[in-house]
Design a protein around this motif. Sequence first.
Motif, PDB file in Angstrom:
ATOM      1  N   THR A 227     -29.138 -83.577 -65.163  1.00 31.45           N
ATOM      2  CA  THR A 227     -30.338 -84.390 -64.927  1.00 31.45           C
ATOM      3  C   THR A 227     -30.608 -84.512 -63.429  1.00 31.45           C
ATOM      4  O   THR A 227     -31.751 -84.550 -63.009  1.00 31.45           O
ATOM      5  CB  THR A 227     -30.209 -85.803 -65.516  1.00 31.45           C
ATOM      6  N   LEU A 228     -29.546 -84.536 -62.640  1.00 28.81           N
ATOM      7  CA  LEU A 228     -29.728 -84.580 -61.185  1.00 28.81           C
ATOM      8  C   LEU A 228     -30.358 -83.288 -60.682  1.00 28.81           C
ATOM      9  O   LEU A 228     -31.161 -83.296 -59.757  1.00 28.81           O
ATOM     10  CB  LEU A 228     -28.387 -84.803 -60.496  1.00 28.81           C
ATOM     11  N   VAL A 229     -29.977 -82.182 -61.331  1.00 34.34           N
ATOM     12  CA  VAL A 229     -30.584 -80.909 -60.967  1.00 34.34           C
ATOM     13  C   VAL A 229     -32.080 -80.958 -61.254  1.00 34.34           C
ATOM     14  O   VAL A 229     -32.903 -80.531 -60.452  1.00 34.34           O
ATOM     15  CB  VAL A 229     -29.931 -79.743 -61.732  1.00 34.34           C
ATOM     16  N   PHE A 230     -32.436 -81.552 -62.389  1.00 32.56           N
ATOM     17  CA  PHE A 230     -33.856 -81.622 -62.744  1.00 32.56           C
ATOM     18  C   PHE A 230     -34.596 -82.648 -61.903  1.00 32.56           C
ATOM     19  O   PHE A 230     -35.813 -82.616 -61.815  1.00 32.56           O
ATOM     20  CB  PHE A 230     -34.034 -81.932 -64.233  1.00 32.56           C
TER      21      PHE A 230
ATOM     22  N   ILE B 359     -45.938 -84.071 -56.574  1.00 32.03           N
ATOM     23  CA  ILE B 359     -47.221 -84.640 -57.018  1.00 32.03           C
ATOM     24  C   ILE B 359     -47.016 -85.382 -58.333  1.00 32.03           C
ATOM     25  O   ILE B 359     -47.468 -86.525 -58.506  1.00 32.03           O
ATOM     26  CB  ILE B 359     -48.286 -83.530 -57.188  1.00 32.03           C
ATOM     27  N   VAL B 360     -46.310 -84.737 -59.259  1.00 29.61           N
ATOM     28  CA  VAL B 360     -46.081 -85.365 -60.567  1.00 29.61           C
ATOM     29  C   VAL B 360     -45.265 -86.640 -60.413  1.00 29.61           C
ATOM     30  O   VAL B 360     -45.607 -87.681 -60.986  1.00 29.61           O
ATOM     31  CB  VAL B 360     -45.379 -84.371 -61.520  1.00 29.61           C
ATOM     32  N   SER B 361     -44.196 -86.587 -59.602  1.00 25.33           N
ATOM     33  CA  SER B 361     -43.370 -87.794 -59.436  1.00 25.33           C
ATOM     34  C   SER B 361     -44.175 -88.918 -58.802  1.00 25.33           C
ATOM     35  O   SER B 361     -44.029 -90.076 -59.184  1.00 25.33           O
ATOM     36  CB  SER B 361     -42.159 -87.525 -58.554  1.00 25.33           C
ATOM     37  N   ASP B 362     -45.014 -88.567 -57.843  1.00 28.50           N
ATOM     38  CA  ASP B 362     -45.793 -89.606 -57.175  1.00 28.50           C
ATOM     39  C   ASP B 362     -46.839 -90.211 -58.093  1.00 28.50           C
ATOM     40  O   ASP B 362     -47.157 -91.390 -58.003  1.00 28.50           O
ATOM     41  CB  ASP B 362     -46.490 -89.032 -55.928  1.00 28.50           C
ATOM     42  N   ARG B 363     -47.368 -89.384 -58.972  1.00 23.82           N
ATOM     43  CA  ARG B 363     -48.446 -89.913 -59.822  1.00 23.82           C
ATOM     44  C   ARG B 363     -47.925 -90.591 -61.075  1.00 23.82           C
ATOM     45  O   ARG B 363     -48.504 -91.560 -61.545  1.00 23.82           O
ATOM     46  CB  ARG B 363     -49.412 -88.788 -60.209  1.00 23.82           C
ATOM     47  N   PHE B 364     -46.854 -90.036 -61.653  1.00 28.14           N
ATOM     48  CA  PHE B 364     -46.434 -90.556 -62.961  1.00 28.14           C
ATOM     49  C   PHE B 364     -45.027 -91.137 -62.978  1.00 28.14           C
ATOM     50  O   PHE B 364     -44.531 -91.519 -64.022  1.00 28.14           O
ATOM     51  CB  PHE B 364     -46.521 -89.461 -64.021  1.00 28.14           C
ATOM     52  N   GLY B 365     -44.359 -91.165 -61.851  1.00 31.23           N
ATOM     53  CA  GLY B 365     -43.015 -91.731 -61.829  1.00 31.23           C
ATOM     54  C   GLY B 365     -41.944 -90.667 -61.891  1.00 31.23           C
ATOM     55  O   GLY B 365     -42.207 -89.517 -62.230  1.00 31.23           O
ATOM     56  N   SER B 366     -40.717 -91.087 -61.554  1.00 30.61           N
ATOM     57  CA  SER B 366     -39.647 -90.102 -61.394  1.00 30.61           C
ATOM     58  C   SER B 366     -39.218 -89.496 -62.727  1.00 30.61           C
ATOM     59  O   SER B 366     -38.778 -88.356 -62.787  1.00 30.61           O
ATOM     60  CB  SER B 366     -38.450 -90.747 -60.712  1.00 30.61           C
ATOM     61  N   GLN B 367     -39.355 -90.286 -63.801  1.00 31.07           N
ATOM     62  CA  GLN B 367     -38.960 -89.755 -65.108  1.00 31.07           C
ATOM     63  C   GLN B 367     -39.832 -88.549 -65.480  1.00 31.07           C
ATOM     64  O   GLN B 367     -39.325 -87.529 -65.947  1.00 31.07           O
ATOM     65  CB  GLN B 367     -39.115 -90.838 -66.155  1.00 31.07           C
ATOM     66  N   CYS B 368     -41.128 -88.684 -65.251  1.00 29.86           N
ATOM     67  CA  CYS B 368     -42.034 -87.574 -65.517  1.00 29.86           C
ATOM     68  C   CYS B 368     -41.707 -86.413 -64.593  1.00 29.86           C
ATOM     69  O   CYS B 368     -41.784 -85.254 -65.009  1.00 29.86           O
ATOM     70  CB  CYS B 368     -43.474 -87.986 -65.303  1.00 29.86           C
ATOM     71  N   GLY B 369     -41.347 -86.742 -63.363  1.00 29.71           N
ATOM     72  CA  GLY B 369     -40.979 -85.691 -62.419  1.00 29.71           C
ATOM     73  C   GLY B 369     -39.808 -84.885 -62.945  1.00 29.71           C
ATOM     74  O   GLY B 369     -39.791 -83.668 -62.876  1.00 29.71           O
ATOM     75  N   ILE B 371     -38.898 -84.516 -66.079  1.00 23.13           N
ATOM     76  CA  ILE B 371     -39.307 -83.714 -67.236  1.00 23.13           C
ATOM     77  C   ILE B 371     -40.113 -82.502 -66.790  1.00 23.13           C
ATOM     78  O   ILE B 371     -39.946 -81.392 -67.303  1.00 23.13           O
ATOM     79  CB  ILE B 371     -40.095 -84.588 -68.229  1.00 23.13           C
ATOM     80  N   PHE B 372     -40.968 -82.713 -65.786  1.00 24.88           N
ATOM     81  CA  PHE B 372     -41.796 -81.611 -65.302  1.00 24.88           C
ATOM     82  C   PHE B 372     -40.927 -80.499 -64.702  1.00 24.88           C
ATOM     83  O   PHE B 372     -41.096 -79.322 -65.005  1.00 24.88           O
ATOM     84  CB  PHE B 372     -42.771 -82.139 -64.252  1.00 24.88           C
ATOM     85  N   GLN B 383     -40.043 -81.104 -77.961  1.00 27.50           N
ATOM     86  CA  GLN B 383     -39.947 -82.500 -77.551  1.00 27.50           C
ATOM     87  C   GLN B 383     -38.496 -82.979 -77.596  1.00 27.50           C
ATOM     88  O   GLN B 383     -37.998 -83.627 -76.694  1.00 27.50           O
ATOM     89  CB  GLN B 383     -40.824 -83.347 -78.470  1.00 27.50           C
ATOM     90  N   LYS B 384     -37.839 -82.592 -78.680  1.00 28.95           N
ATOM     91  CA  LYS B 384     -36.457 -83.029 -78.893  1.00 28.95           C
ATOM     92  C   LYS B 384     -35.537 -82.526 -77.780  1.00 28.95           C
ATOM     93  O   LYS B 384     -34.705 -83.264 -77.246  1.00 28.95           O
ATOM     94  CB  LYS B 384     -36.005 -82.474 -80.245  1.00 28.95           C
ATOM     95  N   GLN B 385     -35.727 -81.285 -77.421  1.00 28.60           N
ATOM     96  CA  GLN B 385     -34.895 -80.695 -76.362  1.00 28.60           C
ATOM     97  C   GLN B 385     -35.136 -81.387 -75.035  1.00 28.60           C
ATOM     98  O   GLN B 385     -34.203 -81.610 -74.258  1.00 28.60           O
ATOM     99  CB  GLN B 385     -35.211 -79.204 -76.221  1.00 28.60           C
ATOM    100  N   ILE B 386     -36.407 -81.730 -74.794  1.00 30.74           N
ATOM    101  CA  ILE B 386     -36.735 -82.425 -73.546  1.00 30.74           C
ATOM    102  C   ILE B 386     -35.966 -83.734 -73.470  1.00 30.74           C
ATOM    103  O   ILE B 386     -35.337 -84.049 -72.465  1.00 30.74           O
ATOM    104  CB  ILE B 386     -38.251 -82.688 -73.448  1.00 30.74           C
ATOM    105  N   GLU B 387     -35.994 -84.487 -74.578  1.00 31.62           N
ATOM    106  CA  GLU B 387     -35.295 -85.771 -74.604  1.00 31.62           C
ATOM    107  C   GLU B 387     -33.819 -85.591 -74.288  1.00 31.62           C
ATOM    108  O   GLU B 387     -33.241 -86.334 -73.499  1.00 31.62           O
ATOM    109  CB  GLU B 387     -35.414 -86.413 -75.995  1.00 31.62           C
TER     110      GLU B 387
END
Lengths: 298, 543
Positions: A227-230, B359-369, B371-372, B383-387
């Motif tokens: 997760t840190l890598v991501f 850009i994504v982290s700044d606009r939608f937060g670090s969690q979205c960053g 995932i992106f 979706q499941k794999q992303i989680e």
Amino acid sequence: MDSTEGKEFVARFLNLLETNKNGVSEKTLQSVSDSVSTKIRAECTNKLLAGGKIELLKKGGQLIYKLKNEDQRLETDEETVIYNIIEEAGNIGIWMRDIRLKSKIPQIQLSKLCKSMESKKLIKSVKSIAANKKKVYMLYNVQPDDSVTGGTWYSNNDFESEFVEILNSQCFKYLLRKAEIARSYSSPIERKKSSFVSSYEVLDYINETGISRVTLSKKDIEAILETLVFDGKVERTVSNDSSSSDTSDKMYRAINRTTTTTSLMRMPCGVCPVAKDCHLDGVISPIKCIYFNDFFEI
Amino acid sequence: MSVQTIRLCSLLLKEYFGEIISNVGKTVMNLGQAPLKLIWLESKEKLKNCKKALTVLIKHCLVTIHKNSGGLTEYKAEPQRILYLLRYPKYIYIAKREFGDFGEQIIEEILMEGILTADDIIEKVYNRMKNSSENRVADDNFRTLTNISEVLVEMIKAKYIIRACVISNESNESIWFPSNIEEDEDVKDIQQIATKFSVKLEDNESLEPVSKRRKKDPVKSKEDVYYVVNSDQFHLYLRDMTILEGLKTHYDDEKAAQLVLVMLRLSQAHLWAKETVVITKTDIVEDLCPKVMKKGKLPKESCSTLFSTKEDIEEYLTFVIEDNSRFVVKVDERSGVGMYRVNIMKIYEELIHSSLASIVSDRFGSQCGRIFRLLLTKKYLHQKQIEELAMVPAKDAKECTYNLMTNNFIRLLQYPKGSEYAPAHTYFIFNVDLEEIVRSTIERCYQAIFNCIIRRNHENEVHKILIDRKTFIDAVITNLRLNSGDQADVEPQIEELNQSFSTHDKELLERLKKLSHRLELCELQVDDTLFLFQSWLSISLYG
């Protein structure tokens, strides 16, 4: 029960019960196992009781031990059928609906039977993380699979995001500290090599700090490091150090982000949530923009 | 050409050239490619103005001329070039950095006019120097002139300025375009111009009619040799700077980044190259410390400041090769000499990835960053794999993917198991379409720059009276200071003039100054992003 003495006693005890179907009194038991100390005897008896192998009955003011046999535990044919179906499902467990389909026992009767079997500690129900209200049944003494409980990161069916976050930041701090130390080297290659840390080292550190109540495995810590890598904070490589015995050891290292903030994001339009509706003569326009007003005040 | 592009382009034209040209330019952009009559009718300007506007635009390379099958001359706008207007301050800065004050002024003059002959460039720059340094005695005209011409020749040799060819066609209309044909003659010409010009100056001083003298002039420069600013060369410089900045943070080492820059310069990769040609280690070492190669061991101070020894360079080469990113790769090794190649595309990709993620982290937060970035590395995910991989609670992960999807940062792909798209029998997979995001971000940049300019103009418009008063009073003060000999006499008057502004006015002026400065800075910074994204697009398309 673990010592040889205990094992011997258990075997003799079970043998005795087998021959005396009507039960064995405390006195008889004592006479048979004179050599065994009372403490071991009590321990073994308790364990057998807890495991559901024997039962304790009262007969005329006297306690008797009796062997609890499977036939006796499964009172009816239906129960046997259900028991077999659940046994087949193993540690994944089986859903009530699937039991009904397989056994063809009507819903009401089935739920009654399941309940009674549960109270007899033959089977247990485990909440699955896949669906919140879905219960799966499995044999009482079976350890549920990670896919049912969710593994280390779940407790009571909830994902422990805080736990993950804490581990995440702790791991990063550790890697960062290593990278700081490595900075003192003048040679770039040395600097890089010494800033890499294997997942084992991180694991040892985390287990030592005692952040986690459960002992984490290498797989768990690697998931955290991933997760840190991501997050873009850490870089991963595979160690090709010939001296180490484990060839596929994953190595991690704290890095700088390539760009800190994109320059577009330094002004209000970059993060503006209503940019889509922004027009010269619209309700939202650059002339009236409140974000710009705030921007000028800074 | 999007609506946003046209809007920004016409605003830029208005900023640089004024209302009429902007109007004509906008019409041409809207029409795409059109003959004069149509442009005239659509723009509703006077025919004369229309023609003049088109001439100016053509001179600045912002509109090109084409002949259609019917033999009709059509005009076509070049919005990409119009957007270069934004970068003019950067060009001037680069010229100043590389060629000093003369370079800066030469570029400024050419940018102002679009195209200029060598004569005009030198004359204009000279006049400018003379005007600005009136107090200094312009004693050595000739030396100044030769200096200017030398710098000009240097710039032409470095391809920052190139010749514009003027071709006359049968209907006697001149078409010109930038050309790479470099003639030694041209260079000689320029060198002669300086001599000629100083002769002319002397003529002026002797008050002889210039026209009369000119006929006798022994050296006559070619009238149709025009010069233009070569924006590609400036972009090459900007590209190198962008890469240098990115690598500095990536390697966390100044020297490593400089090494890659040297390799880039050595290879002379063209602007849209995906990777450089193969460079041998010998070349690199020779470039970085030439003396080491020639005489073996030499005292350290004679070498380049960054790399002291050959071993040092070798060490850094191994360092950049061993880096995970593989920006520099070792292609081959021949007779003990390593051959290396810089992968520009990879560097750009890394830069694009990290800017988009920021850009994504700044606009939608670090969690979205997170995932992106996850999707950027793993490409296709459920979706499941992303989680599971991002270790985010299922509910949050769904919210993130939804947010990203509705804002077009990620896309949802559907793969049905059977022939019908029944949700139960369909795989839903998330994926990032990089090109799409880059394009939409570019649009966003256009909008941001547009808004900056509009807001700046608006603020100035609102306080126009105040600003005008300020400039007027400032001018009066300067005049007073210049014209009166007695300082003590003037001071009270100046004080009085300054008193005419209330505290509130002063605060307002201060705020306005700060604000427009900040907005201008924003424009330039957003242009950095724009440059990065546009270059990536061009490299991936044409490279």
